[in-house]
Each structure stands twice: as C-alpha cells, then as structure tokens.
Design a protein around this motif. Structure first.
Motif, PDB file in Angstrom:
ATOM      1  N   SER A  83      66.032  42.271  46.667  1.00  0.00           N
ATOM      2  CA  SER A  83      64.709  42.712  46.235  1.00  0.00           C
ATOM      3  C   SER A  83      64.577  42.604  44.728  1.00  0.00           C
ATOM      4  CB  SER A  83      64.474  44.161  46.656  1.00  0.00           C
ATOM      5  OG  SER A  83      63.328  44.695  46.033  1.00  0.00           O
ATOM      6  N   GLU A  84      63.364  42.241  44.281  1.00  0.00           N
ATOM      7  CA  GLU A  84      63.127  42.159  42.843  1.00  0.00           C
ATOM      8  C   GLU A  84      63.391  43.492  42.154  1.00  0.00           C
ATOM      9  OE1 GLU A  84      60.442  40.011  39.591  1.00  0.00           O
ATOM     10  OE2 GLU A  84      59.989  39.739  41.705  1.00  0.00           O
ATOM     11  N   TRP A  85      63.153  44.585  42.873  1.00  0.00           N
ATOM     12  CA  TRP A  85      63.391  45.902  42.285  1.00  0.00           C
ATOM     13  C   TRP A  85      64.871  46.133  42.003  1.00  0.00           C
ATOM     14  CZ3 TRP A  85      59.256  47.940  40.440  1.00  0.00           C
ATOM     15  CH2 TRP A  85      58.027  47.793  41.092  1.00  0.00           C
ATOM     16  N   ASP A  86      65.768  45.399  42.665  1.00  0.00           N
ATOM     17  CA  ASP A  86      67.206  45.662  42.573  1.00  0.00           C
ATOM     18  C   ASP A  86      67.974  44.609  41.783  1.00  0.00           C
ATOM     19  OD1 ASP A  86      66.736  47.882  44.231  1.00  0.00           O
ATOM     20  OD2 ASP A  86      66.928  46.635  46.026  1.00  0.00           O
ATOM     21  N   ARG A 159      55.396  44.908  31.928  1.00  0.00           N
ATOM     22  CA  ARG A 159      56.343  43.868  31.530  1.00  0.00           C
ATOM     23  C   ARG A 159      57.240  43.449  32.692  1.00  0.00           C
ATOM     24  NH1 ARG A 159      57.815  43.984  25.512  1.00  0.00           N
ATOM     25  NH2 ARG A 159      59.535  42.691  26.263  1.00  0.00           N
ATOM     26  N   ALA A 160      57.563  44.395  33.570  1.00  0.00           N
ATOM     27  CA  ALA A 160      58.500  44.114  34.664  1.00  0.00           C
ATOM     28  C   ALA A 160      57.856  44.420  36.006  1.00  0.00           C
ATOM     29  CB  ALA A 160      59.788  44.908  34.487  1.00  0.00           C
ATOM     30  N   GLY A 161      56.550  44.223  36.122  1.00  0.00           N
ATOM     31  CA  GLY A 161      55.843  44.567  37.347  1.00  0.00           C
ATOM     32  C   GLY A 161      56.082  43.576  38.470  1.00  0.00           C
ATOM     33  N   VAL A 162      55.682  43.997  39.677  1.00  0.00           N
ATOM     34  CA  VAL A 162      55.831  43.193  40.887  1.00  0.00           C
ATOM     35  C   VAL A 162      54.525  43.244  41.666  1.00  0.00           C
ATOM     36  CG1 VAL A 162      57.102  42.937  43.051  1.00  0.00           C
ATOM     37  CG2 VAL A 162      58.297  43.686  41.007  1.00  0.00           C
ATOM     38  N   ALA A 163      54.130  42.104  42.252  1.00  0.00           N
ATOM     39  CA  ALA A 163      53.006  42.041  43.187  1.00  0.00           C
ATOM     40  C   ALA A 163      51.696  42.511  42.573  1.00  0.00           C
ATOM     41  CB  ALA A 163      53.318  42.856  44.447  1.00  0.00           C
ATOM     42  N   TYR A 218      47.522  29.182  46.370  1.00  0.00           N
ATOM     43  CA  TYR A 218      47.014  30.427  46.937  1.00  0.00           C
ATOM     44  C   TYR A 218      45.552  30.276  47.342  1.00  0.00           C
ATOM     45  CZ  TYR A 218      51.017  33.293  45.423  1.00  0.00           C
ATOM     46  OH  TYR A 218      52.259  33.848  45.255  1.00  0.00           O
ATOM     47  N   VAL A 219      45.177  30.998  48.376  1.00  0.00           N
ATOM     48  CA  VAL A 219      43.778  31.248  48.715  1.00  0.00           C
ATOM     49  C   VAL A 219      43.512  32.687  48.274  1.00  0.00           C
ATOM     50  CG1 VAL A 219      42.058  31.420  50.543  1.00  0.00           C
ATOM     51  CG2 VAL A 219      43.846  29.658  50.654  1.00  0.00           C
ATOM     52  N   ASN A 220      42.678  32.884  47.263  1.00  0.00           N
ATOM     53  CA  ASN A 220      42.569  34.131  46.511  1.00  0.00           C
ATOM     54  C   ASN A 220      43.839  34.297  45.679  1.00  0.00           C
ATOM     55  OD1 ASN A 220      39.989  34.643  47.490  1.00  0.00           O
ATOM     56  ND2 ASN A 220      40.719  35.916  49.172  1.00  0.00           N
ATOM     57  N   THR A 221      44.068  35.487  45.124  1.00  0.00           N
ATOM     58  CA  THR A 221      45.208  35.719  44.244  1.00  0.00           C
ATOM     59  C   THR A 221      45.895  37.025  44.611  1.00  0.00           C
ATOM     60  OG1 THR A 221      43.911  36.974  42.617  1.00  0.00           O
ATOM     61  CG2 THR A 221      44.006  34.566  42.343  1.00  0.00           C
ATOM     62  N   CYS A 222      47.129  37.171  44.133  1.00  0.00           N
ATOM     63  CA  CYS A 222      47.848  38.429  44.349  1.00  0.00           C
ATOM     64  C   CYS A 222      47.096  39.600  43.710  1.00  0.00           C
ATOM     65  CB  CYS A 222      49.259  38.317  43.784  1.00  0.00           C
ATOM     66  SG  CYS A 222      50.267  37.027  44.551  1.00  0.00           S
ATOM     67  N   PHE A 367      47.561  53.375  58.089  1.00  0.00           N
ATOM     68  CA  PHE A 367      47.885  52.765  56.811  1.00  0.00           C
ATOM     69  C   PHE A 367      47.686  53.795  55.710  1.00  0.00           C
ATOM     70  CE2 PHE A 367      46.808  49.152  59.468  1.00  0.00           C
ATOM     71  CZ  PHE A 367      47.809  48.233  59.147  1.00  0.00           C
ATOM     72  N   ASP A 368      48.690  53.870  54.813  1.00  0.00           N
ATOM     73  CA  ASP A 368      48.625  54.899  53.760  1.00  0.00           C
ATOM     74  C   ASP A 368      48.707  54.329  52.351  1.00  0.00           C
ATOM     75  OD1 ASP A 368      51.233  54.109  53.572  1.00  0.00           O
ATOM     76  OD2 ASP A 368      52.111  56.051  54.083  1.00  0.00           O
ATOM     77  N   GLY A 369      48.690  52.977  52.217  1.00  0.00           N
ATOM     78  CA  GLY A 369      48.721  52.378  50.895  1.00  0.00           C
ATOM     79  C   GLY A 369      50.096  52.008  50.393  1.00  0.00           C
ATOM     80  N   THR A 370      51.128  52.174  51.214  1.00  0.00           N
ATOM     81  CA  THR A 370      52.498  51.868  50.782  1.00  0.00           C
ATOM     82  C   THR A 370      53.048  50.619  51.469  1.00  0.00           C
ATOM     83  OG1 THR A 370      53.484  53.277  52.509  1.00  0.00           O
ATOM     84  CG2 THR A 370      52.963  54.310  50.391  1.00  0.00           C
ATOM     85  N   GLY A 371      52.200  49.828  52.106  1.00  0.00           N
ATOM     86  CA  GLY A 371      52.675  48.725  52.937  1.00  0.00           C
ATOM     87  C   GLY A 371      53.076  47.471  52.209  1.00  0.00           C
ATOM     88  N   GLY A 372      52.633  47.308  50.945  1.00  0.00           N
ATOM     89  CA  GLY A 372      52.982  46.112  50.205  1.00  0.00           C
ATOM     90  C   GLY A 372      52.461  44.852  50.875  1.00  0.00           C
ATOM     91  N   TYR A 373      53.351  43.851  51.030  1.00  0.00           N
ATOM     92  CA  TYR A 373      52.978  42.569  51.633  1.00  0.00           C
ATOM     93  C   TYR A 373      53.446  42.457  53.088  1.00  0.00           C
ATOM     94  CZ  TYR A 373      51.615  40.656  47.104  1.00  0.00           C
ATOM     95  OH  TYR A 373      50.977  40.423  45.915  1.00  0.00           O
ATOM     96  N   LEU A 374      54.065  43.517  53.615  1.00  0.00           N
ATOM     97  CA  LEU A 374      54.640  43.433  54.960  1.00  0.00           C
ATOM     98  C   LEU A 374      53.883  44.281  55.973  1.00  0.00           C
ATOM     99  CD1 LEU A 374      58.435  43.444  54.007  1.00  0.00           C
ATOM    100  CD2 LEU A 374      57.034  41.498  54.721  1.00  0.00           C
ATOM    101  N   HIS A 375      53.635  45.540  55.648  1.00  0.00           N
ATOM    102  CA  HIS A 375      52.860  46.398  56.559  1.00  0.00           C
ATOM    103  C   HIS A 375      51.391  46.286  56.154  1.00  0.00           C
ATOM    104  CE1 HIS A 375      51.624  50.619  58.071  1.00  0.00           C
ATOM    105  NE2 HIS A 375      51.597  49.771  59.072  1.00  0.00           N
ATOM    106  N   VAL A 376      50.728  45.276  56.736  1.00  0.00           N
ATOM    107  CA  VAL A 376      49.386  44.904  56.284  1.00  0.00           C
ATOM    108  C   VAL A 376      48.415  44.914  57.459  1.00  0.00           C
ATOM    109  CG1 VAL A 376      50.219  43.540  54.345  1.00  0.00           C
ATOM    110  CG2 VAL A 376      49.964  42.455  56.574  1.00  0.00           C
ATOM    111  N   GLY A 377      47.146  44.621  57.141  1.00  0.00           N
ATOM    112  CA  GLY A 377      46.098  44.669  58.149  1.00  0.00           C
ATOM    113  C   GLY A 377      46.076  43.500  59.112  1.00  0.00           C
ATOM    114  N   GLY A 378      46.957  42.552  58.943  1.00  0.00           N
ATOM    115  CA  GLY A 378      47.055  41.395  59.829  1.00  0.00           C
ATOM    116  C   GLY A 378      47.758  40.262  59.118  1.00  0.00           C
TER     117      GLY A 378
END
Length: 409
Positions: A83-86, A159-163, A218-222, A367-378
């Motif tokens: 993980s980028e965090w690690d 400076r060191a953000g993700v997503a 990309y279609v749209n952006t991060c 959904f509680d807002g903590t899903g990132g790119y994996l626990h998503v709406g579809g």
C-alpha cells in the motif's frame, strides 16, 4: 530455517490484495505479518512464521513488533508494504533493522510530490510549476504570492496525499487565502493548474526497462471521483500517441532512478498536444487496475510488486504480456449523502455488450464514506476491439446504471 529467506510484510488489506502467499513459490521464502485486525482473514496464517495484529501501521507501533520478530526468527531478507500508505514505513523499517531494499530517500521520490517534480523537471521534462508552503506564513500574503507566481486557478494538495484526498481547486486569491489558513502549510503545496485530459501509465520495470507497460486515458478524473463523479479508464490503442506517452513515462522513471519496481504514473495530455508529468507511485494503480491487467494481459501487478520489492525475478516472462487487447474499467463513487443504504440497483449488462465483469452493491448495504476505490457504488470491467468501442461502452454504462439509496439516520 536460516537457509530460507524470510520476509516481513505490512498488511492493511482485507481482500485479495492481501493474499501474499500467492506471490511466492514454496522454495522462495516464508513470511511474517504485521497486520491490521481487518486483514487477518485473507492471510495465510497457518504457514506464516508469525502473525502480529497491530492497532495501526505507524512506525512507532510496528518497529517494536518487528524487532521482537527479528529476535525470535533472525534477520529478514526483505520488508514489504504494498500500500502507498506503507511504502515509507517499510523503508524506515529496513533502515532500522538493517534489511536490504529501497531506501528512505528512494521511496521519498515517489511519496513527496514537490521532490518528485524537482527530479523530473531536472531531467528537462515538463511538470506543473509549484510552490512549497512555509509554515507560519501569513495566509493572505502567501495567497497573493502564490497567485502571482502560478496564476489562477491553482491546485492545493497534500505533499504526500493519495487518491486526490484533500486536493482543492481554488479560483480566486480570497478562496486561496481561506484554504491556506485552515491547513498545515508544511504538509501541503500549491501547484499550477494544467488544462488537459489525464492519462496513466502502469507497469513494472526490470533492469531499467519495461518488463510490462500499459497506457490508458481516464474518463473523468480522480479529483472528480473524490467529489462524487464516476471514474473510468480506457486503454490507449497502439500507435503514435501511446508510444509518446510510454516514452515520456520511461524518461520520468529514469529521472527518478527506478530500475526495478512497479509504477503507476499519471500525466496530462494538453489541448496543445503537450505531455506534462503529474505524479507517480511506487505501486500498482488502485481500484480495478490490477484486475483488468490480470484478466486482459495475464500479469499480476501485485505479485510483481511484491517480487521486485524483495529482489525476486518476475512471476511471468515479458513475452506473456505481448498480446494487446482493448479494455477498461468504471467505478461509481459511494452514493451521497453519506451514510446511505442501498435500496435498489440495476445491471447494465443487458444494454452494454462490452461489460465482462461487474460488482454491484447488495440491497441493504451501507456506505459511510470510507470505501476508497474498492467499496464503491458499482464496478464494471470492459473488453473490446479498440479504444473507441470501450470508451463508448463506458459512457453508455454511466448513462444507464441506476443505484437507488436512502439516507441512514
């Protein structure tokens, strides 16, 4: 046991990303894990040298546990944090435990955005202009100086953000002053706004050359996804643009001295046909990127990340990835407002022929807002003969997919 390499793994994944045992052949080594509790279900704990559940993966937490494992098992041959965090924590552990592998300075090139842009620009490649922010500066005066230097609009980002977390576009000096007054200036930068579509290049380097590389648009952006819009990606057709993009990426990676390792590099393609470096991670792309590459190209980017991190040869030869196919993916963000519960959803597969896989949330799922790119709406993955066809299918899916939710009180 001393003849068998031992690898220390930092794990925060509770899905297939945490199946590290798949990445090693039996004779190549064994693993010990420092893991969050949520990640224990996917680990091969039965065959592990040790599994230690930790409250978090901060250095102050994992270093004493790593020292205890070293005292019990002997020195480790490598430390892995996919993980980028690690990434930086893993490098700090290598330094503290005297384990070979990527150094702190090397990893910093892929985590600190001003530092990476300095190195890429120093090689004569176009990057966004940026301003590092001095702590304690007066926000109003600083906003005027930044606007005079970079122009408006301007991007404020960690400076060191993700997503794209914490990234903000501001259009006036007054908005910029407000944005700066509420932030830790030392942990942020301001960056020139670059107009253009965002591309990404994914792959693995060995010996300073591509073992595998793909290029996508990309279609749209991060950034838009972080603010509620669907995010998709379509593989570029083979041709002059793709060649330019991968060649540009190679020069950026040369500037960062990435000889062996994974990468997820993003860049702008401007209306004037200019390529501009955006940023790069020392890891595979997130979300459906590993799935699409495994299914369409037969390369496991996560396996290759693990193996290059510890100096092992690739799991598959380069010749296994040469067959080109058109493809892409699409993810819908967690439905707003948050938290929310799924009431109904539809499958677009009957209307979009190019969808070969989909992951839909279950009715009742919250959904509680903590899903990132994996626990998503579809999530949808596409296959097609060319870029135009896949892009059309991505847009058709955006138009016809329906997810109905209700607020959770």
């Amino acid at each position: 046991m001393s003849d068998v390499p031992r690898y220390l793994v930092l794990n925060r994944f509770g899905n297939e990303f945490g199946e590290y045992h798949r990445y090693l052949r039996p004779h190549e080594g064994r693993m010990a894990y420092l893991t969050l509790a949520a990640g224990t279900s996917v680990l091969d704990t039965a065959n592990a040298l040790g599994t230690v559940v930790v409250a978090d993966l901060d250095l102050d937490t994992v270093l004493p546990a790593a020292r205890a494992l070293t005292a019990r098992l002997g020195p480790f041959s490598g430390v892995v944090g996919i993980s980028e965090w690690d990434l930086l924590t893993a490098a700090l552990l290598r330094e503290a435990l005297d384990v070979p592998g990527w150094s702190v300075d090397f990893v910093r090139r892929f985590r600190d955005k001003p530092y990476m842009k300095e190195r890429v620009a120093g090689a004569g490649l176009r990057t966004p202009r940026f301003v590092e922010l001095a702590p304690g500066a007066d926000p109003t005066r600083l906003a005027k100086e930044v606007a005079a230097d970079l122009g408006l609009p301007v991007i404020v980002k960690p400076r060191a953000g993700v997503a794209s977390a914490g990234v903000l576009r501001v259009d006036t000096v007054e908005e910029l002053a407000v944005a700066l007054s509420g932030r830790d200036l030392a942990a942020h930068e301001c960056e020139e706004f670059v107009d253009g579509r965002v591309l990404h290049v994914d792959g693995v380097r060995l010996g300073g050359h591509f073992h595998f590389v793909s290029a996508s648009a990309y279609v749209n952006t991060c950034f838009a996804f972080a603010n509620g819009a669907p995010l998709g990606s379509v593989l570029l057709d083979h041709g002059p643009l793709r060649d330019r993009v991968t060649g540009f990426a190679a020069r950026c990676l040369d500037a960062l001295e990435l000889v062996d390792g994974p990468f997820h590099l993003e860049l702008f393609h401007t209306p004037d046909d200019e390529l501009v470096f955006l940023e790069v991670g020392l890891r595979p792309g997130g979300g459906p990127v590993p799935d699409v590459h495994r299914e369409l190209f037969g390369i496991d980017l996560l396996a290759e990340t693990f193996r290059t991190t510890v100096g092992l040869p690739p799991a598959t030869p380069a010749t296994a990835h040469t067959t080109f196919t058109g493809g892409g993916w699409l993810i819908f963000p967690e439905p707003r407002p948050l938290p929310s519960r799924v009431v109904a959803r539809t499958s677009p597969r009957g209307e979009v022929d190019g969808i070969y896989a989909e992951v839909l949330p279950e009715v009742g799922e919250v959904f509680d807002g903590t899903g990132g790119y994996l626990h998503v709406g579809g999530t949808f993955r596409f296959h097609g003969p060319d870029e135009v066809t896949v892009r059309r299918d991505v847009h058709r899916t955006i138009g016809c997919y329906r997810l109905t939710t209700a607020p959770v009180r």
